[in-house]
Write a protein that holds these residues in place. Structure first.
Motif, mmCIF file in Angstrom:
data_model
loop_
_atom_site.group_PDB
_atom_site.id
_atom_site.type_symbol
_atom_site.label_atom_id
_atom_site.label_comp_id
_atom_site.label_asym_id
_atom_site.label_seq_id
_atom_site.Cartn_x
_atom_site.Cartn_y
_atom_site.Cartn_z
ATOM 1 N N ASN A 139 34.707 58.412 43.995
ATOM 2 C CA ASN A 139 33.667 57.761 44.512
ATOM 3 C C ASN A 139 32.998 57.661 43.063
ATOM 4 O OD1 ASN A 139 33.940 57.139 47.344
ATOM 5 N ND2 ASN A 139 33.145 59.140 47.502
ATOM 6 N N ILE A 140 32.548 56.276 42.768
ATOM 7 C CA ILE A 140 31.266 56.231 41.883
ATOM 8 C C ILE A 140 30.185 56.961 42.122
ATOM 9 C CG2 ILE A 140 29.908 54.539 40.285
ATOM 10 C CD1 ILE A 140 32.078 52.362 41.162
ATOM 11 N N ALA A 165 30.953 53.794 47.130
ATOM 12 C CA ALA A 165 32.434 53.454 47.269
ATOM 13 C C ALA A 165 32.805 51.852 47.492
ATOM 14 C CB ALA A 165 33.194 54.028 48.825
ATOM 15 N N PRO A 166 33.347 51.389 46.236
ATOM 16 C CA PRO A 166 33.756 49.850 46.290
ATOM 17 C C PRO A 166 34.708 49.587 47.774
ATOM 18 C CG PRO A 166 34.450 50.993 44.422
ATOM 19 C CD PRO A 166 34.096 52.293 45.169
ATOM 20 N N ILE A 202 33.160 58.233 35.903
ATOM 21 C CA ILE A 202 32.543 57.445 37.006
ATOM 22 C C ILE A 202 31.371 57.966 37.672
ATOM 23 C CG2 ILE A 202 34.584 56.021 37.402
ATOM 24 C CD1 ILE A 202 35.258 58.002 39.887
ATOM 25 N N ASP A 207 27.135 58.755 46.404
ATOM 26 C CA ASP A 207 28.404 58.232 46.479
ATOM 27 C C ASP A 207 28.405 56.699 46.828
ATOM 28 O OD1 ASP A 207 29.327 60.740 45.699
ATOM 29 O OD2 ASP A 207 30.478 61.089 47.379
ATOM 30 N N TYR A 255 42.414 54.596 42.607
ATOM 31 C CA TYR A 255 41.573 55.857 42.480
ATOM 32 C C TYR A 255 40.284 55.880 43.340
ATOM 33 C CZ TYR A 255 44.242 56.690 38.222
ATOM 34 O OH TYR A 255 45.346 56.887 37.231
ATOM 35 N N TYR A 256 39.891 54.725 43.774
ATOM 36 C CA TYR A 256 38.636 54.595 44.514
ATOM 37 C C TYR A 256 39.051 55.198 46.098
ATOM 38 C CZ TYR A 256 36.861 51.690 40.550
ATOM 39 O OH TYR A 256 36.228 51.416 39.462
ATOM 40 N N TYR A 257 40.214 55.182 46.262
ATOM 41 C CA TYR A 257 40.636 55.543 47.676
ATOM 42 C C TYR A 257 40.187 56.960 47.746
ATOM 43 C CZ TYR A 257 43.259 51.254 49.038
ATOM 44 O OH TYR A 257 43.549 50.068 49.122
ATOM 45 N N GLN A 289 35.469 64.887 40.757
ATOM 46 C CA GLN A 289 34.033 64.370 40.882
ATOM 47 C C GLN A 289 33.223 64.997 39.801
ATOM 48 O OE1 GLN A 289 34.236 61.161 43.839
ATOM 49 N NE2 GLN A 289 33.189 61.598 42.080
#
Length: 762
Positions: free
Chosen positions: A197-198, A154-155, A126, A152, A192-194, A340
């Motif tokens: 970050n993408i 974040a969805p 990501i 970064d 995982y997004y918690y 990351q």
């Protein structure tokens, strides 16, 4: 005011448009003479086809870049006032667009250095880090430099629930899109997004601030129509001058002074040895010279490498310490990382499903070996001493004198890490995770209470062990003081401490509703911290191991030689082997997400360390009493002796080496066993090399100074006496003074042999 900003942006845009038009007209005019010259000049040789293709490629590139600028420019003009950009940032951005239009190398390099859409997102990759060095090396004279910025993304997610398996789909996001849609696949990674970050990166002009760049990226996402949270965590540019703070200058001065002192001491030491025709002895030298020679690299290296020839030494502890520190480094290689900076993160998710991986997933037990060794040594030393009374002051003083200098020097060195590297993830991996935390809470390490801080605030998290071992070391005084005079009372107190530790552990495990261990599938940092802060870092959790160690130290003295029948011996080894593997690998099903209830969790919490220490107790007792066989031979191997003496410093520095390596990366690291195992072997080699250097600078000199200080009171005639007895722990007793030249510590990674000399009554 807003009108003026819009007007300013429009004017600047107009100037840039005029410059682009003028540039294009100039290029067209410059082409006219060339074309006319072609009609009047003599026929030229036919152009090579490769040249023609390169020219065609350039024309296509110019056309594409012109189209790109044409599409971006209206948006830039329209949004310049809304984004609150400074004049200098606006000019630089328009200069960048003009450079892209003209296909300037520096402008295209800025685009090239920026990250793109991450490749392999559906396999857990990501991140797209771009090219950090290419960006910061860009220099547009009289205008700006290249500035590398992380982005970064974040969805949007609902409020996080605690202790939910990472591969579980968030309830609110179930069936929100077509099951065969790519978006559905990304939604399955929601947990995982918690904490991840993408991530991508952009190369921007240095005249733009982080706030301005964040406004630009937010505006771009608004224009696209994706309402994700966008943040710029860090921007970096090339700097040539370092401005050291007062504390950093003081640290550099102290470190430089110690190095110079070591060089002077080494030269003096070698000169004295060459000058002396007889066997060199420090006892004939003056007190200042003896203090100086404590810093000699030569003598300290000789002491480090010499054999352990003491008949009272527990030689198997050398091997146990080295094997344990190798295991600790292996665990930390997988734990102290920055996700990351890794690609293929879904590979990491599958690691917990491997049975062999429980050695790492449940590696929390390895530190119990160090607690056990420390406890054995202190009780063993008390039983070996001739005196009946323990000198409590010297017992405590020596502990802090041995551990604190190297402990604090390593923390001081962390202050200088920001100047030793760079990279896309350097700031968040090294500066934020190590340096900034130590600047805030270093004092808690100095007074040995850092294990009670929240995990997110601790200075060098792995150093939680040192205060815990120190607390248990001091607590053991209640057992050691009556141990020689009245062993029954001593072991009643020892039993009371053991039971109290178990009860407190059980009560707090129920109160906090803790899991039996840090469950692998709950890999959110907050979930991990919740367990280790309450179920691992606290002193009372390790009382059972320490109490078993105190008992074994006592038994080793009163039963130094004991013949164990073959059947009993084999049964003991079998039980030790099976029980240790049971508590180590018995968590496999739990790490698949099948978490037991509070009763089983509490039972495991209260017994796993005790069972592990019993297995260690059998190995130690069997080997020391002559019933260990090949295990004694392996653990007592002489090669383990110098490595065992370096384990304390290796323990302190190995995660720093790991994080510096990861923080310096320019490209993503693949998350698989092969990569991490190679990283592990590099960590081991570098850790022991650094441990050797730091031991000569910060550990060995203070241990040698201890000997000089406490033997200064001896009469000249007594200084030449040979040692009358050997003792294991190096703890001070009554009128005894310790010889610290053997370079052992008295903790986890601790002392095996110390010599005692008779002191005068004065």
């Amino acid at each position: 005011m807003k009108y003026l900003k819009v007007l300013t942006g429009a004017v600047l845009s107009t100037f840039v448009l005029l410059s682009i038009i003028i540039d294009s007209r100039t290029e067209a005019l410059l082409e006219i003479p060339q074309n006319s010259a072609e009609t009047t000049s003599l026929p030229e040789m036919e152009e090579d086809s490769s040249v023609t293709k390169w020219k065609m490629a350039e024309k296509v590139a110019r056309k594409l870049s012109a189209t790109l600028v044409k599409n971006i420019l209206p948006f830039a003009v329209r949004s310049s006032g809304e984004m609150n950009l400074s004049p200098s940032c606006s000019r630089s951005l328009l200069k960048l667009l003009s450079g892209v239009k003209q296909l300037k190398l520096w402008a295209i390099s800025m685009l090239d250095a920026s990250g793109k859409i991450p490749s392999g997102m559906f396999t857990g990759s990501i991140n797209s880090l771009g090219d950090y060095d290419e960006c910061i090396e860009i220099d547009v004279p009289r205008h700006f430099q290249g500035q590398y910025c992380l982005v970064d993304i974040a969805p949007p997610l609902p409020k996080r629930r605690r202790f939910v398996a990472s591969d579980t789909i968030i309830e609110e996001l179930v069936n929100i899109t077509d099951p065969e849609s790519a978006v559905t696949k990304l939604v399955t990674f929601g947990n995982y997004y918690y904490h991840l970050n993408i991530r991508t990166s952009i190369c921007m002009p240095s005249t733009c601030s982080i706030e301005e760049i964040q406004n630009i990226t937010k505006k771009v996402f608004e224009q696209i129509g994706i309402e994700f949270n966008v943040k710029i965590p860090n921007c970096e540019r090339k700097t040539e001058n370092f401005a050291f703070s007062t504390s950093e200058i003081a640290i550099i001065t102290v470190f430089s002074s110690i190095v110079i002192l070591g060089l002077v001491a080494t030269i003096t030491d070698v000169w004295l040895k060459l000058k002396s025709s007889e066997e060199f002895s420090q006892v004939t030298l003056s007190f200042p010279i003896r203090c100086l020679l404590c810093f000699s690299f030569y003598t300290n290296t000789i002491r480090l490498l010499k054999k352990d020839e003491s008949p009272d030494s527990i030689k198997i502890f050398h091997g146990m310490k080295v094997i344990t520190i190798l295991w600790v480094i292996l665990n930390h290689t997988y734990y102290y990382i920055n996700y990351q900076a890794f690609s293929s993160l879904l590979n990491a998710k599958e690691l917990g499903k491997e049975k062999a991986f429980q050695l790492i997933a449940n590696g929390f037990l390895n530190v119990e070996t160090f607690f056990f060794i420390s406890a054995v040594l202190v009780s063993y030393s008390v039983m070996k001493m001739k005196e009946k009374r323990l000198n409590v002051f010297l017992y405590i003083f020596r502990r802090f004198w041995r551990l604190t200098p190297p402990f604090m020097f390593v923390i001081a060195a962390v202050y200088l890490l920001p100047y030793l590297g760079s990279g896309p993830v350097w700031k968040e991996t090294v500066i934020d995770r190590l340096t900034n935390k130590c600047r805030e809470t270093w004092w808690t390490n100095l007074i040995y209470i850092n294990n009670f801080l929240p995990n997110s605030q601790m200075c060098l998290q792995w150093m939680w062990y040192i205060p815990v071992d120190t607390h248990l070391y001091l607590l053991s005084l209640f057992v050691l003081i009556p141990l020689k005079k009245n062993p029954r009372i001593a072991f009643l107190i020892n039993g009371a401490i053991f039971v109290s530790g178990i009860i407190v552990s059980a009560v707090l495990n129920v109160y906090y509703n803790l899991h039996p261990t840090a469950i692998y599938v709950y890999n959110h940092p907050e979930d991990i911290s919740y367990y280790i802060e309450r179920g691992y870092f606290r002193t009372y959790l390790h009382c059972s191991t320490y109490c078993v160690g105190l008992t074994i130290g006592y038994l080793l003295v009163i039963r130094k030689k004991l013949h164990i029948p073959l059947r009993v011996n084999l049964l003991g080894w079998l039980l030790a082997f099976v029980s240790s593997l049971t508590v180590l690998y018995g968590v496999y099903d739990w790490n698949q997400g099948n978490v037991p209830g509070i009763v089983v969790s509490t039972l495991y919490t209260c017994t796993n360390k005790f069972v592990w220490s019993l297995a260690l107790a059998w190995v130690t007792f069997a080997c020391v009493t002559g019933n260990g066989g090949i295990a004694t031979t392996i653990l007592s191997w002489e090669a383990f002796v110098p490595l065992g003496r370096l384990t304390y410093m290796a323990y302190l520095v190995h995660p720093i080496i790991q994080l510096v390596n990861i923080g310096s990366t320019r490209t993503l690291i693949r998350a698989d066993h092969r990569t991490l195992v190679f990283m592990y072997f590099g960590n081991v080699v570098c850790a022991f090399m650094c441990a050797y250097v730091l031991s000569l600078l910060f550990e060995s000199p203070f241990m040698a100074l201890e000997k000089v200080f406490f033997t200064a009171r001896l009469q000249p005639s007594e200084k030449t006496n040979k040692p009358k007895s050997n003792n294991e722990s190096g703890v001070f007793y009554n009128s005894k003074a310790v010889d610290c030249s053997d370079l052992y510590g008295d903790s986890m990674i601790c002392a095996i042999k110390v010599k005692y000399y008779e002191a005068s009554d004065a």
